[in-house]
Each structure stands twice: as structure tokens, then as C-alpha cells.
Design an enzyme around this catalytic site. Structure first.
Site, PDB file in Angstrom:
ATOM      1  N   THR A  77      -1.766  -4.560  -5.047  1.00 46.16           N
ATOM      2  CA  THR A  77      -0.776  -4.341  -6.107  1.00 46.16           C
ATOM      3  C   THR A  77      -1.136  -5.178  -7.331  1.00 46.16           C
ATOM      4  O   THR A  77      -1.190  -4.685  -8.457  1.00 46.16           O
ATOM      5  CB  THR A  77       0.640  -4.699  -5.619  1.00 46.16           C
ATOM      6  N   SER A 204      -7.273  -4.700  -0.539  1.00 49.23           N
ATOM      7  CA  SER A 204      -6.127  -5.353   0.086  1.00 49.23           C
ATOM      8  C   SER A 204      -6.495  -5.853   1.472  1.00 49.23           C
ATOM      9  O   SER A 204      -6.955  -5.082   2.310  1.00 49.23           O
ATOM     10  CB  SER A 204      -4.959  -4.355   0.189  1.00 49.23           C
ATOM     11  N   CYS A 329      12.810   6.814   1.158  1.00 46.59           N
ATOM     12  CA  CYS A 329      14.235   6.615   0.946  1.00 46.59           C
ATOM     13  C   CYS A 329      14.432   5.901  -0.382  1.00 46.59           C
ATOM     14  O   CYS A 329      13.950   4.787  -0.577  1.00 46.59           O
ATOM     15  CB  CYS A 329      14.828   5.774   2.067  1.00 46.59           C
TER      16      CYS A 329
HETATM   17  C1  LIG Z   1      -1.279  -0.851   0.586  1.00 45.10           C
HETATM   18  C2  LIG Z   1      -1.776  -0.239  -0.658  1.00 45.10           C
HETATM   19  C3  LIG Z   1      -1.600  -0.867  -1.898  1.00 45.10           C
HETATM   20  C4  LIG Z   1      -0.846  -2.177  -2.040  1.00 45.10           C
HETATM   21  O1  LIG Z   1      -1.583  -3.223  -1.490  1.00 45.10           O
HETATM   22  P1  LIG Z   1      -0.882  -4.660  -1.280  1.00 45.10           P
HETATM   23  O2  LIG Z   1      -2.021  -5.531  -0.879  1.00 45.10           O
HETATM   24  O3  LIG Z   1       0.111  -4.454  -0.185  1.00 45.10           O
HETATM   25  O4  LIG Z   1      -0.262  -5.062  -2.550  1.00 45.10           O
HETATM   26  C5  LIG Z   1      -2.105  -0.247  -3.010  1.00 45.10           C
HETATM   27  N1  LIG Z   1      -2.757   0.919  -2.941  1.00 45.10           N
HETATM   28  C6  LIG Z   1      -2.946   1.563  -1.769  1.00 45.10           C
HETATM   29  C7  LIG Z   1      -3.678   2.852  -1.736  1.00 45.10           C
HETATM   30  C8  LIG Z   1      -2.458   1.000  -0.586  1.00 45.10           C
HETATM   31  O5  LIG Z   1      -2.628   1.634   0.564  1.00 45.10           O
END
Ligand SMILES: *Cc1c(COP(=O)(O)O)cnc(C)c1O
Length: 389
Positions: A77, A204, A329
Site C-alpha cells: 500500500t 508486500s 461489504c
Molecule cells: C495485498 C495487496 C496490496 C496491499 O499490500 P499491503 O502490504 O497489505 O499493504 C496491494 N496490492 C495487491 C495486489 C495486494 O494483493
């Protein structure tokens, strides 16, 4: 944990690999290496810095990057925010056009919407029926002042893979930054920054067996402009992202990357076979379809539309399985997933969809248990709804 549901939600998050956790714990307490990696005046600082740099090497190696191209963040994110805003803020809003896709994660959609409200131009591309964004769709929407294209590698709901290498090739000759949200790809499928010709890639940790709250942004060296920092402070990470480096988290994502590099090929094959076994076990239920089924997908994803069934009701009937629905939701109502909707699925079909995502610890016995549960629940729910109507 005997009553814990069987986990089919690896796309939402993964448990931390025990080997990763073991390593992480060596960087917390007084008998470990708890120093600040930015402390240059004593051994504890040096040891922490060395560990952080080793982790940087591991992650860089996993994606074919140089270690100087990895910027540590708190997760995908933050990486996406840094990528989109960090490029856009080099320009006046009326001189900056961005292209994203309708199937992006909220962590791309929302920063793009934020920039649009600031006056930036934003084009949101629609995918084809299988959820794929083609390179030609990107080509057709380019404008003279297009500065950034952000297209995800693998979709989090369907696992559908976009032709990012083709898109990268299209943009490479032009002076356009190419960002790829690869949160669902890194550690799952081979990722090569050079083959993809990406300028930025979001990663991530918790999607590949490292803890939550850690990630990275790959930023290509010798790019034509400087990313504008979103977090200002001590000038860490070459000024792109300040804040004391979380040694234990970074050591963990480094170890997860090292494990992924050695185990990825075999693991993808094993998980892909289990995913296919799950589909083979339910494909004859009638009126069931794989969302994105004609597109290349990650080995771990299976997003199924069950005709004549409400996804929420099915999820309730499958309480013993941890899965996700094709709905989100909101405070007011249950909205169909924006990804499935963008693919042209009717609301009722999106509402009747479930995402099964498999991972490192999924077993054949768990898959067979899921098959049995689904084979029992789906006909029962269909019978109920035909009696009710
Ligand atoms: C999980 C995810 C995110 C967010 O990642 P975080 O590390 O939880 O902030 C962003 N893009 C995609 C495609 C994801 O699957």
C-alpha cells in the site's frame, strides 16, 4: 487450533514461515542484534546495518534487481502510494496524465483517485472478459503528457496475469514511468525487472510468508526523474522513505525472498496441481465457471462463479473453510467485487463467486475436504433457493 477453518485465503495473507520467524526473532531482544541500522558509531549498529543490507540483496536477487534499487516500505500500500504520488508530484496536475486499470487493488485505485481530485488526468482501463489488460489498450490511451502507467502483475481476486513485459516494451522507448503492483506475483511466479522493463515494482512481505507491515518499492536506477518522498525525516533510503529501518521485519522479508528463490519453481508446480485438483473435484457441479479461466493465472488462485448460489450463503455453509467472496461489504450494503464487475460479470454472478487461494501449507487432504464440503453445500443451496422462489 482444531476448530480453526482450513485456510484457503493465502491471497489475503500468509502465515509467517517458521524459518522466517526464527530469523526475525534474532533481531529483537537484548541477546540479539537490536541496534539501529543507522547507528554508525558502534558494533550493534553495524551488525544491524549488515543484516538489513543482506536482506536487500536477497530481495533484489529474487526480482533480478540491483540492491541499490530496493526502497524499504511498510508494505505494498505504501509502495503504491509512493510510486503514484512520487511520480505525479514532479509535474503540474494539468501536465500529467496517468493510466491505471479498473482491476487494480484499492491501494492503486485510491491514490489515483486522490490525484484525480488534485487535477491530474487519470484514465482507468477496462479489462477484457477474462480480466486481462492488453498492451494495445494501454497504447490506445497514451497521451502526449502521459507520465505514468500503473498495471498490476497478478490480480489479487482472480490471479489473472497481465502481459506486463509487453506493456513494459511499449513504454520503454517513451519517457513514461511504468509501475507494477506485484504484491501477488513476487514469490509466486518468476519476476524479472529487466524482462518486464518496469521502472517501479511494489512488493508486500505478508503475501509470501514474511510478516505484515513490511514491503518494498523497486525503483529503477538512472531513471529520468526523482521520486518525491511521501514520508520526510532522516533521509533514510536515499531520501525516498525516511524512518528507522525495522531490522527484524527486513531480515524476515529477506529470508522469505531467499526461500522463495530456491523453492519457487517446485512450489508453484505443487500448488498449481492442488489448485487443479480442487477445480477437477467441483467442475461437474453444473453452472460453475472459473472467473478469468481463459487467461494465464498464478498457480494458487481459483475464483469460481457458482450459478444459482449466493456467495455469502455459500460461505456460511462452508464455515469450516477460510475463503473470500466476490463481494465487498461497505457500510451500507454488500457490493459486488469491482474486479469481477469490471470483467463484465452480472452482479448476481459476482455475488455467487468465491475465491479459493492455496499456498505453501495447503495439502491434498485439505483440498479433498474442501471438495466434499462444496459438493454438499452447492446442490443443497440450489435446492433451497428453487423451493423459495
Ligand atoms: C495485498 C495487496 C496490496 C496491499 O499490500 P499491503 O502490504 O497489505 O499493504 C496491494 N496490492 C495487491 C495486489 C495486494 O494483493
Amino acid at each position: 487450533m482444531n476448530n480453526a477453518p482450513v485456510y484457503f485465503d493465502y491471497a489475503a495473507t500468509t502465515p509467517v514461515d517458521e524459518r522466517v520467524a526464527q530469523k526475525l526473532m534474532q533481531f529483537l531482544t537484548r541477546d540479539g542484534q537490536y541496534g539501529n541500522p543507522a547507528s554508525r558509531s558502534h558494533l550493534l549498529g553495524w551488525l544491524a546495518e549488515e543484516a538489513v543490507e543482506e536482506a536487500r540483496n536477497e530481495l533484489a536477487e529474487l526480482i533480478g534487481a540491483d540492491n541499490r534499487e530496493i526502497v524499504w516500505t511498510s508494505g505494498a500500500t505504501e509502495s503504491n502510494n509512493l510510486a503514484l504520488k512520487g511520480v505525479a508530484e514532479n509535474f503540474e496536475p494539468d501536465d500529467c496524465h496517468l493510466i491505471i486499470s479498473a482491476t487494480e487493488h484499492k491501494a492503486v485505485l485510491d491514490p489515483a483517485e486522490y490525484l484525480r481530485k488534485q487535477g491530474y488526468g487519470v484514465t482507468v482501463l477496462s479489462p477484457d472478459r477474462d480480466g486481462v489488460i492488453s498492451a494495445s489498450a494501454v497504447a490506445e490511451s497514451l497521451q502526449p503528457n502521459t507520465r505514468l502507467v500503473s498495471i498490476m502483475a497478478a490480480n489479487n481476486e482472480t490471479g489473472v496475469l497481465n502481459p506486463v513485459a509487453e506493456i513494459g516494451a511499449l513504454l520503454a522507448d517513451r519517457d513514461i514511468w511504468f509501475h507494477i503492483d506485484a504484491a501477488q506475483a513476487v514469490g509466486k511466479i518468476p519476476v524479472d525487472v529487466n524482462a518486464w522493463q518496469a521502472t517501479m515494482i511494489s512488493i508486500s512481505g505478508h503475501k509470501f510468508y514474511a510478516p505484515k507491515g513490511v514491503g518494498a518499492l523497486y525503483v529503477k536506477r538512472r531513471s529520468t526523474l526523482q521520486l518525491k518522498a511521501q514520508i520526510h525525516g532522516g533521509g533514510h533510503e536515499r531520501g525516498m522513505r525516511s524512518g528507522t529501518l525495522a531490522t527484524h521485519q527486513l531480515v524476515a522479508i529477506g529470508e522469505a525472498a531467499r526461500l522463495a528463490k530456491t523453492e519457487l519453481t517446485e512450489e508453484a508446480e505443487r500448488i498449481g496441481a492442488l489448485r487443479d485438483r480442487l477445480w477437477a473435484g467441483i467442475a461437474d457441479l453444473g453452472d460453475v465457471h472459473i472467473n478469468g479461466g481463459n487467461a494465464p493465472r498464478t498457480p494458487g488462485h481459483l475464483n469460481v462463479a457458482f450459478g444459482g448460489v449466493d456467495g455469502e450463503a455459500l460461505m456460511m455453509a462452508l464455515r469450516q473453510l477460510a475463503v473470500s467472496t466476490g463481494s465487498a461489504c461497505t457500510s451500507a450494503s454488500v457490493e459486488p467485487s469491482h474486479v469481477l464487475k469490471a470483467m463484465g460479470l452480472a452482479d448476481s454472478v459476482a455475488h455467487g463467486s468465491l475465491r479459493f487461494s492455496l499456498g505453501r501449507y495447503t495439502t491434498a487432504a485439505e483440498v479433498d475436504q474442501a471438495i466434499d464440503s462444496i459438493r454438499e453445500a452447492v446442490p443443497a443451496l440450489r435446492k433451497q433457493s428453487s423451493v423459495a422462489s
